[in-house]
Design a protein around this motif. Structure first.
Motif, PDB file in Angstrom:
ATOM      1  N   ALA A 158       0.830  -1.272   0.142  1.00 38.09           N
ATOM      2  CA  ALA A 158      -0.011  -0.042   0.016  1.00 38.09           C
ATOM      3  C   ALA A 158       0.853   1.219  -0.027  1.00 38.09           C
ATOM      4  CB  ALA A 158      -1.054  -0.073   1.069  1.00 38.09           C
ATOM      5  N   MET A 159       1.890   1.380   0.872  1.00 34.67           N
ATOM      6  CA  MET A 159       2.940   2.345   0.834  1.00 34.67           C
ATOM      7  C   MET A 159       3.496   2.688  -0.561  1.00 34.67           C
ATOM      8  SD  MET A 159       4.626   1.562   4.487  1.00 34.67           S
ATOM      9  CE  MET A 159       6.238   2.714   4.230  1.00 34.67           C
ATOM     10  N   TYR A 160       4.005   1.603  -1.090  1.00 36.84           N
ATOM     11  CA  TYR A 160       4.602   1.804  -2.501  1.00 36.84           C
ATOM     12  C   TYR A 160       3.378   2.026  -3.497  1.00 36.84           C
ATOM     13  CZ  TYR A 160       7.087   0.233  -6.709  1.00 36.84           C
ATOM     14  OH  TYR A 160       7.831   0.051  -7.860  1.00 36.84           O
ATOM     15  N   TYR A 161       2.287   1.488  -3.828  1.00 36.74           N
ATOM     16  CA  TYR A 161       1.549   1.699  -4.671  1.00 36.74           C
ATOM     17  C   TYR A 161       0.736   3.066  -4.553  1.00 36.74           C
ATOM     18  CZ  TYR A 161       2.482  -2.446  -7.314  1.00 36.74           C
ATOM     19  OH  TYR A 161       3.166  -3.556  -8.192  1.00 36.74           O
ATOM     20  N   LEU A 162       0.296   3.220  -3.446  1.00 37.63           N
ATOM     21  CA  LEU A 162      -0.630   4.362  -3.063  1.00 37.63           C
ATOM     22  C   LEU A 162       0.234   5.842  -2.482  1.00 37.63           C
ATOM     23  CD1 LEU A 162      -3.474   2.459  -1.437  1.00 37.63           C
ATOM     24  CD2 LEU A 162      -3.340   3.111  -3.949  1.00 37.63           C
ATOM     25  N   ARG A 163       1.415   5.412  -2.602  1.00 35.62           N
ATOM     26  CA  ARG A 163       2.338   6.484  -1.994  1.00 35.62           C
ATOM     27  C   ARG A 163       1.989   7.162  -0.707  1.00 35.62           C
ATOM     28  NH1 ARG A 163       4.602   9.613  -7.124  1.00 35.62           N
ATOM     29  NH2 ARG A 163       4.531   7.584  -8.692  1.00 35.62           N
ATOM     30  N   VAL A 216      -4.553  -0.480   5.262  1.00 34.93           N
ATOM     31  CA  VAL A 216      -4.901  -1.632   5.583  1.00 34.93           C
ATOM     32  C   VAL A 216      -5.574  -2.328   6.687  1.00 34.93           C
ATOM     33  CG1 VAL A 216      -3.472  -3.929   5.385  1.00 34.93           C
ATOM     34  CG2 VAL A 216      -2.699  -1.989   4.159  1.00 34.93           C
ATOM     35  N   LYS A 217      -5.575  -1.559   7.828  1.00 33.78           N
ATOM     36  CA  LYS A 217      -6.225  -1.855   8.865  1.00 33.78           C
ATOM     37  C   LYS A 217      -7.799  -1.565   8.673  1.00 33.78           C
ATOM     38  CE  LYS A 217      -4.786  -1.744  13.221  1.00 33.78           C
ATOM     39  NZ  LYS A 217      -4.408  -3.044  13.668  1.00 33.78           N
ATOM     40  N   GLU A 218      -7.752  -0.596   7.984  1.00 37.14           N
ATOM     41  CA  GLU A 218      -9.208  -0.282   7.695  1.00 37.14           C
ATOM     42  C   GLU A 218     -10.097  -1.536   6.759  1.00 37.14           C
ATOM     43  OE1 GLU A 218      -9.053   3.582   5.908  1.00 37.14           O
ATOM     44  OE2 GLU A 218      -8.974   4.632   7.659  1.00 37.14           O
ATOM     45  N   ARG A 219      -9.224  -2.190   6.162  1.00 37.76           N
ATOM     46  CA  ARG A 219      -9.643  -3.077   5.052  1.00 37.76           C
ATOM     47  C   ARG A 219      -9.739  -4.584   5.699  1.00 37.76           C
ATOM     48  NH1 ARG A 219      -8.749   1.144   3.318  1.00 37.76           N
ATOM     49  NH2 ARG A 219      -9.727   2.339   1.456  1.00 37.76           N
ATOM     50  N   ARG A 220      -8.769  -4.800   6.655  1.00 37.58           N
ATOM     51  CA  ARG A 220      -8.409  -6.043   7.427  1.00 37.58           C
ATOM     52  C   ARG A 220      -7.820  -5.737   8.730  1.00 37.58           C
ATOM     53  NH1 ARG A 220      -8.262 -11.442   6.944  1.00 37.58           N
ATOM     54  NH2 ARG A 220      -6.564 -12.468   7.975  1.00 37.58           N
ATOM     55  N   PRO A 221      -8.793  -5.647   9.640  1.00 40.80           N
ATOM     56  CA  PRO A 221      -8.588  -5.093  11.149  1.00 40.80           C
ATOM     57  C   PRO A 221      -7.523  -5.792  12.100  1.00 40.80           C
ATOM     58  CG  PRO A 221     -11.084  -4.914  10.641  1.00 40.80           C
ATOM     59  CD  PRO A 221     -10.448  -5.600   9.531  1.00 40.80           C
ATOM     60  N   ILE A 222      -7.483  -7.344  11.573  1.00 40.16           N
ATOM     61  CA  ILE A 222      -6.489  -8.000  12.194  1.00 40.16           C
ATOM     62  C   ILE A 222      -5.094  -7.704  11.916  1.00 40.16           C
ATOM     63  CG2 ILE A 222      -6.624  -9.903  10.338  1.00 40.16           C
ATOM     64  CD1 ILE A 222      -6.598 -11.943  12.456  1.00 40.16           C
ATOM     65  N   VAL A 223      -4.789  -6.959  10.912  1.00 37.85           N
ATOM     66  CA  VAL A 223      -3.593  -6.579  10.564  1.00 37.85           C
ATOM     67  C   VAL A 223      -3.022  -5.890  11.650  1.00 37.85           C
ATOM     68  CG1 VAL A 223      -2.119  -5.110   9.024  1.00 37.85           C
ATOM     69  CG2 VAL A 223      -3.738  -6.715   7.861  1.00 37.85           C
ATOM     70  N   ASP A 224      -1.578  -6.390  12.068  1.00 35.95           N
ATOM     71  CA  ASP A 224      -0.972  -5.853  13.036  1.00 35.95           C
ATOM     72  C   ASP A 224       0.677  -6.000  12.916  1.00 35.95           C
ATOM     73  OD1 ASP A 224      -0.466  -4.737  15.663  1.00 35.95           O
ATOM     74  OD2 ASP A 224      -0.758  -6.775  16.864  1.00 35.95           O
ATOM     75  N   PRO A 225       1.377  -4.899  12.445  1.00 36.58           N
ATOM     76  CA  PRO A 225       2.676  -5.310  12.312  1.00 36.58           C
ATOM     77  C   PRO A 225       3.494  -5.067  13.881  1.00 36.58           C
ATOM     78  CG  PRO A 225       1.817  -3.459  10.781  1.00 36.58           C
ATOM     79  CD  PRO A 225       0.722  -4.053  11.795  1.00 36.58           C
TER      80      PRO A 225
END
Length: 135
Positions: free
Chosen positions: A72-77, A87-96
């Motif tokens: 997302a960082m790369y493609y959406l700047r 990303v978390k808005e789309r998949r809340p389980i994401v947790d770096p």
């Protein structure tokens, strides 16, 4: 991987869990960009071919989540913070977790550096074109 023997799937094993072992200099912007280059190139090739890409790991929260944030960082700047929120808005389980926030911070700086380089190159091209037009 469940579909590894299915020829209709192409896998990229991206070693994000062990990024600190990379042969690249992960303390330099160039090294960080080189580290992520296989991931970005793999996704770019698939998307240009009209294919879908699924990023996964066991739970889809930490390794795949961090990879998804990087994409997302790369493609959406986006910055690391913006990318994580997106990303978390789309998949809340994401947790770096663990060292992943540091990796994303390094990618953020490396992508910002690349923007500066690209802007400088574009400025040089514009100045050269102006000089040629004036001559």
């Amino acid at each position: 991987n469940f579909f590894e023997d299915d020829q209709s799937f192409t896998y990229l094993r991206f070693p994000i869990a062990h990024w600190w072992r990379s042969k690249e200099d992960m303390n330099s912007h160039v090294g960080v960009r080189r580290y992520f280059a296989p991931l970005f190139a793999f996704v770019e090739k698939a998307l240009r071919a009209g294919k879908n890409v699924m990023v996964h790991c066991l739970a889809g929260a930490h390794r795949a989540g961090t990879s998804g944030v990087a994409l997302a960082m790369y493609y959406l700047r986006l910055s690391a913070v913006q990318g994580t929120m997106f990303v978390k808005e789309r998949r809340p389980i994401v947790d770096p977790i663990g060292s992943f926030p540091e990796l994303l911070k390094r990618l953020d700086a490396a992508l910002q550096d690349l923007k500066k380089i690209n802007a400088s190159v574009e400025k040089e091209k514009l100045e050269k074109a102006k000089a040629e037009t004036a001559a």
